[in-house]
Design a protein around this motif. Structure first.
Motif, PDB file in Angstrom:
ATOM      1  N   ARG A  41       0.836  -1.205   0.000  1.00  0.00           N
ATOM      2  CA  ARG A  41       0.000   0.000   0.000  1.00  0.00           C
ATOM      3  C   ARG A  41       0.876   1.262   0.000  1.00  0.00           C
ATOM      4  O   ARG A  41       0.548   2.257  -0.660  1.00  0.00           O
ATOM      5  CB  ARG A  41      -0.933  -0.003   1.205  1.00  0.00           C
ATOM      6  N   LEU A  42       1.996   1.220   0.713  1.00  0.00           N
ATOM      7  CA  LEU A  42       2.921   2.350   0.687  1.00  0.00           C
ATOM      8  C   LEU A  42       3.491   2.556  -0.711  1.00  0.00           C
ATOM      9  O   LEU A  42       3.599   3.674  -1.205  1.00  0.00           O
ATOM     10  CB  LEU A  42       4.064   2.119   1.680  1.00  0.00           C
ATOM     11  N   THR A  43       3.863   1.456  -1.354  1.00  0.00           N
ATOM     12  CA  THR A  43       4.408   1.530  -2.703  1.00  0.00           C
ATOM     13  C   THR A  43       3.372   2.094  -3.664  1.00  0.00           C
ATOM     14  O   THR A  43       3.682   2.931  -4.516  1.00  0.00           O
ATOM     15  CB  THR A  43       4.861   0.135  -3.169  1.00  0.00           C
ATOM     16  N   ALA A  44       2.129   1.623  -3.536  1.00  0.00           N
ATOM     17  CA  ALA A  44       1.057   2.115  -4.407  1.00  0.00           C
ATOM     18  C   ALA A  44       0.872   3.617  -4.253  1.00  0.00           C
ATOM     19  O   ALA A  44       0.725   4.359  -5.240  1.00  0.00           O
ATOM     20  CB  ALA A  44      -0.250   1.384  -4.096  1.00  0.00           C
ATOM     21  N   ARG A  45       0.912   4.099  -3.015  1.00  0.00           N
ATOM     22  CA  ARG A  45       0.729   5.527  -2.754  1.00  0.00           C
ATOM     23  C   ARG A  45       1.850   6.335  -3.413  1.00  0.00           C
ATOM     24  O   ARG A  45       1.599   7.367  -4.040  1.00  0.00           O
ATOM     25  CB  ARG A  45       0.693   5.781  -1.254  1.00  0.00           C
ATOM     26  N   ALA A  46       3.073   5.850  -3.287  1.00  0.00           N
ATOM     27  CA  ALA A  46       4.200   6.584  -3.854  1.00  0.00           C
ATOM     28  C   ALA A  46       4.158   6.603  -5.380  1.00  0.00           C
ATOM     29  O   ALA A  46       4.568   7.575  -6.010  1.00  0.00           O
ATOM     30  CB  ALA A  46       5.509   5.961  -3.380  1.00  0.00           C
ATOM     31  N   LEU A  47       3.643   5.552  -5.969  1.00  0.00           N
ATOM     32  CA  LEU A  47       3.564   5.475  -7.425  1.00  0.00           C
ATOM     33  C   LEU A  47       2.320   6.152  -7.980  1.00  0.00           C
ATOM     34  O   LEU A  47       2.135   6.220  -9.193  1.00  0.00           O
ATOM     35  CB  LEU A  47       3.584   4.005  -7.871  1.00  0.00           C
ATOM     36  N   GLY A  48       1.463   6.601  -7.107  1.00  0.00           N
ATOM     37  CA  GLY A  48       0.236   7.231  -7.578  1.00  0.00           C
ATOM     38  C   GLY A  48      -0.796   6.236  -8.053  1.00  0.00           C
ATOM     39  O   GLY A  48      -1.693   6.578  -8.834  1.00  0.00           O
ATOM     40  N   VAL A  49      -0.699   4.990  -7.580  1.00  0.00           N
ATOM     41  CA  VAL A  49      -1.691   3.966  -7.913  1.00  0.00           C
ATOM     42  C   VAL A  49      -2.844   4.079  -6.922  1.00  0.00           C
ATOM     43  O   VAL A  49      -2.644   3.952  -5.714  1.00  0.00           O
ATOM     44  CB  VAL A  49      -1.070   2.547  -7.850  1.00  0.00           C
ATOM     45  N   ASP A  50      -4.039   4.323  -7.422  1.00  0.00           N
ATOM     46  CA  ASP A  50      -5.206   4.513  -6.562  1.00  0.00           C
ATOM     47  C   ASP A  50      -5.649   3.173  -5.987  1.00  0.00           C
ATOM     48  O   ASP A  50      -6.069   2.285  -6.724  1.00  0.00           O
ATOM     49  CB  ASP A  50      -6.342   5.143  -7.369  1.00  0.00           C
ATOM     50  N   TRP A  51      -5.548   3.037  -4.675  1.00  0.00           N
ATOM     51  CA  TRP A  51      -5.933   1.800  -3.995  1.00  0.00           C
ATOM     52  C   TRP A  51      -6.917   2.158  -2.883  1.00  0.00           C
ATOM     53  O   TRP A  51      -6.526   2.386  -1.734  1.00  0.00           O
ATOM     54  CB  TRP A  51      -4.705   1.097  -3.432  1.00  0.00           C
ATOM     55  N   PRO A  52      -8.217   2.220  -3.191  1.00  0.00           N
ATOM     56  CA  PRO A  52      -9.210   2.550  -2.170  1.00  0.00           C
ATOM     57  C   PRO A  52      -9.136   1.591  -0.994  1.00  0.00           C
ATOM     58  O   PRO A  52      -8.833   0.403  -1.163  1.00  0.00           O
ATOM     59  CB  PRO A  52     -10.541   2.420  -2.918  1.00  0.00           C
ATOM     60  N   HIS A  53      -9.424   2.089   0.180  1.00  0.00           N
ATOM     61  CA  HIS A  53      -9.259   1.298   1.400  1.00  0.00           C
ATOM     62  C   HIS A  53     -10.137   0.056   1.395  1.00  0.00           C
ATOM     63  O   HIS A  53      -9.770  -0.986   1.941  1.00  0.00           O
ATOM     64  CB  HIS A  53      -9.576   2.164   2.621  1.00  0.00           C
TER      65      HIS A  53
END
Length: 501
Positions: free
Chosen positions: A297-309
């Motif tokens: 989830r941290l990696t997704a946030r840094a890459l700008g990948v939208d991962w809804p909770h």
């Protein structure tokens, strides 16, 4: 674990090919087969010894003739080690029934056991090699080319002994019936993914090929319903741009995924046959620990990948586009959740349901469709043939079962070592003239014992490398974007290394 697939095109530098050749020597990769094994292969190519009931040996003339099936193969261009051929058709609904019709999948698998005598020199060499090894510029085969690209391969317009699966599906793509038998088959066409995708997209494909998309999509829907994980990890290709070589991602075509669904269907059916018979070998994978998903989830946030909770990991994966650089980078990191896969054997008492599961497939599963390239699949075929016939597996199969998981583990580790070394070498070769430059990168991993050391994924080019600060420096920010300076890139000596800039 392998991080990516990589190909060297004809445009790649000759020195890179030389370095890859030297790498094979350093890793002690065999460049030939022992004379006794080669001789056995050549003899088997002329006269295969096809296993029959009660330990007898059949010939191609006594096999069931299924050459009327218009099978086709689907592989990358230039492939000659063709393990699988298929024919897809519709099944009408029973007369008088209100039910909808379904589908029938005929899936022919190369019959490696007809060419490899248990206990022989060729068998021993296969147990030593375990898998075909893939280098960016060539492959090191599990079996001699006279078999893997010749007599055992399902090449077009050649009669071949095969393990022939018949898989019946209902109108929703659910498996309703399975049978496995030996037969003589003949492929009619050797197809590649780009060509198949083209005729499917322009609606000119004949029905057997058009059904690949129809059945593939139905199976993908069932995969979603199971909560399974399907990673469309992109390949990396070396390309030339303005006189400089670089790496780019190449997303797999939909036809690749639909073809994979047929193999996956067969592997799941094989696992169920084995479990019902009480003897088998499964490919298993435990569920990923919660901490791994949190890190992603941290990696997704840094890459700008939208991962809804509220979105699960499996559901997120299906929304990603491997043609986008950030999504491609994230998919590479997702392979970390597949660590821990292994093999589970049983003979007499099937494992508990939780121990028989492959977490990514979300069902029992086994490797059964690539016997020319993977040792265990030869044994899977024999186990499924026996289970389908209601017979006991051959003694040579049962005798080998206890040692197979460890053999496959060591062979897989070797394949992963090869892939890691190839990645390091190719990346270093492509960046060797850019030492001192600054790149934008994502911190994708840090060492637990030393958070000043970790791994970064560059945004451009598509390179993964080691990053480290000074011992007294701050911990690396996992999942964050940082500028890094290239400090080392020496092919054959060091992996690519960076420091925070």
């Amino acid at each position: 674990m392998p991080r990516l697939h990589m190909h060297v095109t004809d445009a790649a530098e000759a020195p890179l090919r030389v370095a890859l050749h030297e790498l094979r020597g350093e890793l002690e990769i065999p460049d030939h087969f022992p004379p006794t094994a080669q001789a056995e292969a050549e003899s088997a190519a002329r006269a295969p010894r096809i296993p029959a009931a009660n330990g007898a040996v059949a010939t191609e003339h006594t096999l069931e003739d299924a050459t009327d099936l218009p099978l086709f193969t689907l592989d990358p261009p230039g492939s000659l080690d063709l393990d699988q051929a298929m024919f897809l058709s519709r099944r009408p609904a029973p007369r008088g029934s209100k039910a909808r019709g379904g589908y029938r999948v005929h899936y022919a698998i190369a019959d490696a056991a007809s060419f490899v005598t248990p206990g022989g020199a060729l068998d021993a060499e296969a147990h030593h090699r375990v898998t075909t090894l893939y280098f960016p510029d060539e492959r090191i085969p599990l079996h001699p080319y006279v078999l893997s690209e010749g007599a055992a391969s399902l090449l077009p317009d050649r009669d071949r002994p095969a393990v022939l699966w018949q898989l019946d599906l209902d109108a929703d793509g659910a498996l309703t019936g399975v049978s496995v038998r030996r037969a003589l088959v003949r492929s009619r066409a050797k197809l590649d993914y780009a060509g198949v995708q083209r005729v499917l997209d322009d609606e000119t494909a004949e029905e057997p090929l058009a059904l690949l998309r129809e059945i593939g999509r139905l199976r993908e829907e069932r995969e979603v319903a199971r909560g399974a994980i399907s990673l469309n990890v992109p390949e990396q290709e070396i390309v030339e741009q303005n006189g400089r070589y670089t790496l780019e991602y190449r997303a797999p075509l939909p036809a690749y995924a639909w073809n994979a669904q047929i193999s996956l269907l067969t592997g799941m059916a094989a696992a169920e046959l084995m479990l019902a018979s009480g003897t088998g070998i499964l490919r298993t994978l435990p569920s990923a620990p919660d901490g791994s998903v949190a890190r992603l989830r941290l990696t997704a946030r840094a890459l700008g990948v939208d991962w809804p909770h509220h979105t699960s990991y499996a559901a997120l994966i299906r929304t990603l586009d491997p043609r986008r650089a950030t999504h491609a980078a994230f998919l590479q990191e997702c392979t970390a959740l597949l660590r821990g896969a292994g093999y589970t054997t049983f003979d007499g008492t099937p494992p508990a349901a939780s121990e028989a599961l492959h977490a990514a497939v979300a069902a029992p599963y086994t490797h059964a469709t690539a016997p020319l390239r993977r040792l265990v699949d030869r044994y899977s075929s024999e186990l499924c043939l026996a289970a389908s016939a209601g017979a006991a597996p051959p003694d040579w199969v049962r005798t080998a079962l206890p040692a197979l998981p460890r053999e496959m583990e060591l062979g897989t580790q070797r394949a992963n070592q090869v892939e890691r070394a190839c990645v390091d070498l190719v990346e270093a070769a492509l960046l060797r003239d850019r030492v001192g430059e600054i790149f934008e990168a994502l911190v994708v991993e840090i060492q637990e014992k030393d958070p000043t050391h970790g791994t970064v994924h560059l945004y451009d080019p598509a390179v993964i490398g080691t990053v480290e600060t000074t011992p007294e420096g701050p911990a690396l920010p996992l999942g964050h974007r940082i500028p890094v300076r290239l400090t080392e890139a020496e092919p054959g000596h060091h992996a690519v290394r960076f420091t925070p800039a």
